[in-house]
Motif scaffolding. Structure first.
Motif, short mmCIF file in Angstrom:
data_model
loop_
_atom_site.label_atom_id
_atom_site.label_comp_id
_atom_site.label_asym_id
_atom_site.label_seq_id
_atom_site.Cartn_x
_atom_site.Cartn_y
_atom_site.Cartn_z
N GLY A 247 0.80 -1.20 0.00
CA GLY A 247 0.00 0.00 0.00
C GLY A 247 0.84 1.26 0.00
O GLY A 247 2.02 1.27 0.34
N GLU A 248 0.18 2.35 -0.38
CA GLU A 248 0.86 3.64 -0.51
C GLU A 248 1.43 4.14 0.80
O GLU A 248 2.57 4.60 0.86
CB GLU A 248 -0.12 4.66 -1.09
N GLU A 249 0.67 4.07 1.86
CA GLU A 249 1.11 4.66 3.12
C GLU A 249 2.29 3.90 3.73
O GLU A 249 3.19 4.52 4.30
CB GLU A 249 -0.05 4.71 4.12
N GLU A 250 2.30 2.58 3.60
CA GLU A 250 3.44 1.82 4.11
C GLU A 250 4.72 2.19 3.35
O GLU A 250 5.79 2.30 3.95
CB GLU A 250 3.19 0.32 4.01
N LEU A 251 4.60 2.39 2.04
CA LEU A 251 5.77 2.79 1.27
C LEU A 251 6.22 4.19 1.65
O LEU A 251 7.43 4.45 1.81
CB LEU A 251 5.47 2.72 -0.23
N ILE A 252 5.29 5.10 1.82
CA ILE A 252 5.63 6.47 2.23
C ILE A 252 6.34 6.45 3.58
O ILE A 252 7.33 7.16 3.79
CB ILE A 252 4.37 7.35 2.28
N ASP A 253 5.86 5.63 4.50
CA ASP A 253 6.50 5.52 5.81
C ASP A 253 7.93 5.02 5.68
O ASP A 253 8.86 5.53 6.33
CB ASP A 253 5.71 4.58 6.72
N LEU A 254 8.13 4.02 4.82
CA LEU A 254 9.47 3.48 4.62
C LEU A 254 10.40 4.55 4.03
O LEU A 254 11.55 4.72 4.46
CB LEU A 254 9.41 2.26 3.71
N LEU A 255 9.91 5.27 3.01
CA LEU A 255 10.72 6.31 2.38
C LEU A 255 11.06 7.41 3.38
O LEU A 255 12.16 7.98 3.34
CB LEU A 255 9.98 6.89 1.18
N THR A 256 10.14 7.71 4.27
CA THR A 256 10.39 8.73 5.28
C THR A 256 11.50 8.30 6.24
O THR A 256 12.38 9.09 6.60
CB THR A 256 9.10 9.01 6.07
N GLU A 257 11.48 7.02 6.63
CA GLU A 257 12.52 6.51 7.51
C GLU A 257 13.88 6.53 6.84
O GLU A 257 14.90 6.85 7.46
CB GLU A 257 12.15 5.09 7.96
N VAL A 258 13.91 6.17 5.55
CA VAL A 258 15.18 6.17 4.82
C VAL A 258 15.67 7.60 4.63
O VAL A 258 16.88 7.87 4.71
CB VAL A 258 15.02 5.45 3.46
N LYS A 259 14.75 8.52 4.37
CA LYS A 259 15.14 9.92 4.24
C LYS A 259 15.79 10.44 5.52
O LYS A 259 16.79 11.17 5.47
CB LYS A 259 13.91 10.78 3.90
N GLU A 260 15.26 10.06 6.66
CA GLU A 260 15.86 10.48 7.93
C GLU A 260 17.27 9.93 8.08
O GLU A 260 18.14 10.58 8.66
CB GLU A 260 14.97 10.01 9.08
N ALA A 261 17.52 8.75 7.52
CA ALA A 261 18.85 8.14 7.62
C ALA A 261 19.86 8.82 6.70
O ALA A 261 21.05 8.91 7.03
CB ALA A 261 18.77 6.65 7.29
#
Length: 438
Positions: free
Chosen positions: A190-204
Motif C-alpha cells: 500500500g501507498e502509506e506503508e511505502l511512504i513511511d518506509l521512504l520517510t525513515e530512509v530519508k531520515e537516515a
C-alpha cells in the motif's frame, strides 16, 4: 547513447514519417533489384547475418556469447552488426527488412513487434524447428510468450525480460532499520506503508528516501496504473481511466512534493545519485545492475513495490525475429533458429547484465539461484507489464517520449496531475490520428 547500458540512452532526432517511408521504399527498391540470398559462403558454411542494438556492457556480453557460439558452431559463419539504440536502429531495421537482404535474424524489443510489419517485414518463426532445439511455450513465461504471438502465429523468440525494479543500499537501509534479518528490504503493501518506509530512509540519509528517473516517468506511471488494473487502448481514440491515471500521477507528485525524492533526475543522473547516497532506494531498470556493482556498492534488488495492488512493474523483452523473404531460404532459417535457441539455452551469461532470461530452465537452475542480487527479483519477470499495443508504443517509441515529457512536470511541480493528464491525452490522440509508417 549511454555508455553503461542500452535501454535509456540519449535519443537521436526522431525520424519523420515521410523520411521513414522514403527510406523504406528506397530500401525495398534496392532489394527488388538485388541478387538472391547470401546465406551460403564460398567455404560452404552457412552465413548468418545478425543485427542488434547492444552497446556498452550489454554489447560486450553479447560479443562474449557470440564468440562461444562460433566455437561451438564452426559450420555457421556468424556476422554480427550493432546499430545505435532507439530510432536509428528501428529505421535501419525497416529499411533492411524492406530490402530483404540485410539480416537473417535481428534483435528487437518485443513491445515494438506489432509495429514492425509482422507478415510483411517479419516472418513467423517455425515452431516445429524451434521445438527441435528445445524451445517451446512451456519453456518461456506465459506473459512473455503471449506477446510473441500475432493472430496465433509466433513472430518472435524472447531472450529476456527487463523491467523497472527497486534497488536498495544495504548500509543506509540498515541504519534506517528497514532491513529484514537476512539483509533484504522489508516488504511494504500500500501507498502509506511505502511512504513511511521512504520517510525513515530519508531520515537516515538526511536528504531523500528514493531517487527515480523523472525524465522517464512513464515507467513509474505505467507500473502504478497497471497495479490499479488500468487499461489503455488506441482504437480510433484514446481510452484511459482518468481516475486511476490521476491517482498514479498524484503519487508521483506526492513523493517529490514531500521531499522524499528529487524533483528532477535524468537517466544518467539517477544511478549516480543512488551511488552518491543521497537516497537509500532507487526505482530503475534492472540493467543498471552492472554499473552499481562496478561502483562497489553493497545493494540489493527486489520487484517494484506493491503501491496500489500486486507488485507489477513496467518492462519489455529483447527478442529475435526473422525477416520476411520473397524467396524462402531454409539454410538461413535453420541457422537463425539454431542461433536463437543457443542464445536462450546459454543466457546465464546474459543474466550477468541484470536481464532476467526468458528461458525457464536457466532461471530455474541452481546456478541462477546463486546469482545475487538477480535471484532477488526473478519473480518480477513473470509479472512484467508491457506497454499498451500500438505502432507508436513500446521501447524507444513516441508514446513513451511524449509521456515522459508531460509527466516529468508533475515531479517538478510545474503542472498538476490534471493538466498533465490532459496534455498526455492530446499527445496520444495526435499519434492515433497519424497513419502508421509501416
Amino acid at each position: 547513447m549511454r555508455a553503461r547500458q542500452t535501454h535509456t540512452p540519449t535519443r537521436a532526432p526522431r525520424i519523420g514519417r515521410r523520411g521513414f517511408l522514403t527510406a523504406g521504399i528506397a530500401a525495398a527498391g534496392l532489394g527488388l533489384a538485388g541478387c538472391g540470398s547470401g546465406a551460403a559462403t564460398s567455404s560452404g558454411r552457412a552465413r548468418l547475418r545478425q543485427w542488434n542494438l547492444f552497446t556498452g556492457g550489454d554489447g560486450a556480453r553479447l560479443m562474449e556469447m557470440h564468440e562461444a557460439f562460433r566455437e561451438e558452431h564452426p559450420e555457421i559463419q556468424l556476422e554480427d552488426t550493432t546499430f545505435m539504440w532507439g530510432d536509428p536502429f528501428y529505421t535501419k531495421f525497416v529499411m533492411g527488412a524492406a530490402g530483404g537482404r540485410a539480416f537473417d535474424i535481428a534483435t528487437v524489443h518485443l513491445s515494438r513487434l506489432r509495429g514492425l510489419g509482422t507478415g510483411t517485414l517479419i516472418s513467423p518463426v517455425p515452431r516445429d524447428l524451434l521445438a527441435e532445439h528445445g524451445i517451446t511455450e512451456d519453456t518461456v513465461p506465459t506473459t512473455v510468450w503471449d506477446k510473441c504471438l500475432v493472430d496465433g502465429e509466433l513472430y518472435a523468440i524472447p531472450l529476456d525480460t527487463h523491467l523497472v525494479v527497486t534497488y536498495y543500499n544495504r548500509r543506509i537501509c540498515e541504519r534506517a532499520g528497514v532491513l529484514e534479518g537476512d539483509g533484504t528490504l522489508v516488504e511494504t503493501n500500500g501507498e502509506e506503508e511505502l511512504i513511511d518506509l521512504l520517510t525513515e530512509v530519508k531520515e537516515a540519509t538526511g536528504q531523500y528516501g528514493i531517487v527515480m528517473e523523472t525524465t522517464g516517468a512513464w515507467r513509474q506511471f505505467w507500473s502504478l496504473y497497471r497495479q490499479l488494473g488500468g487499461e489503455m487502448t488506441f482504437d480510433g481514440e484514446l481510452v484511459i481511466d482518468d481516475d486511476k491515471a490521476l491517482r498514479c500521477l498524484d503519487f508521483l507528485r506526492r513523493v517529490s512534493e514531500e521531499g522524499l525524492a528529487p524533483r528532477a533526475s535524468d537517466a544518467p543522473g539517477t544511478p549516480a545519485n543512488f551511488q552518491n547516497e543521497i537516497a537509500g532506494l532507487m526505482f530503475g531498470g534492472n540493467w543498471e545492475l552492472p554499473t552499481l556493482r562496478d561502483a562497489g556498492m553493497d545493494f540489493g534488488m527486489r520487484p517494484f513495490p506493491a503501491v496500489f495492488g500486486d507488485p507489477l512493474g513496467q518492462g519489455d523483452s529483447h527478442a529475435f525475429v526473422l525477416p520476411y523473404r520473397r524467396t524462402p531460404d531454409r539454410e538461413a532459417e535453420n541457422a537463425a533458429v539454431a542461433y536463437a535457441a543457443w542464445m536462450l539455452r546459454n543466457s546465464l551469461t546474459w543474466a550477468g547484465g541484470g536481464h532476467t532470461p526468458a528461458y525457464l530452465p536457466v532461471t530455474g537452475s541452481e546456478d541462477y539461484q546463486e546469482l545475487e542480487p538477480q535471484a532477488g527479483y526473478r519473480e518480477a519477470a513473470e509479472n512484467v507489464q508491457f506497454d499498451p499495443q500500438a505502432w507508436f508504443s513500446g521501447s524507444a517509441a513516441q508514446l513513451q517520449s511524449d509521456a515522459n515529457s508531460v509527466f516529468q512536470a508533475v515531479h517538478t511541480g510545474a503542472t498538476t496531475p490534471e493538466v498533465a493528464l490532459d496534455r498526455f491525452k492530446s499527445a496520444a490522440q495526435r499519434l492515433i490520428d497519424t497513419p502508421p509508417p509501416v
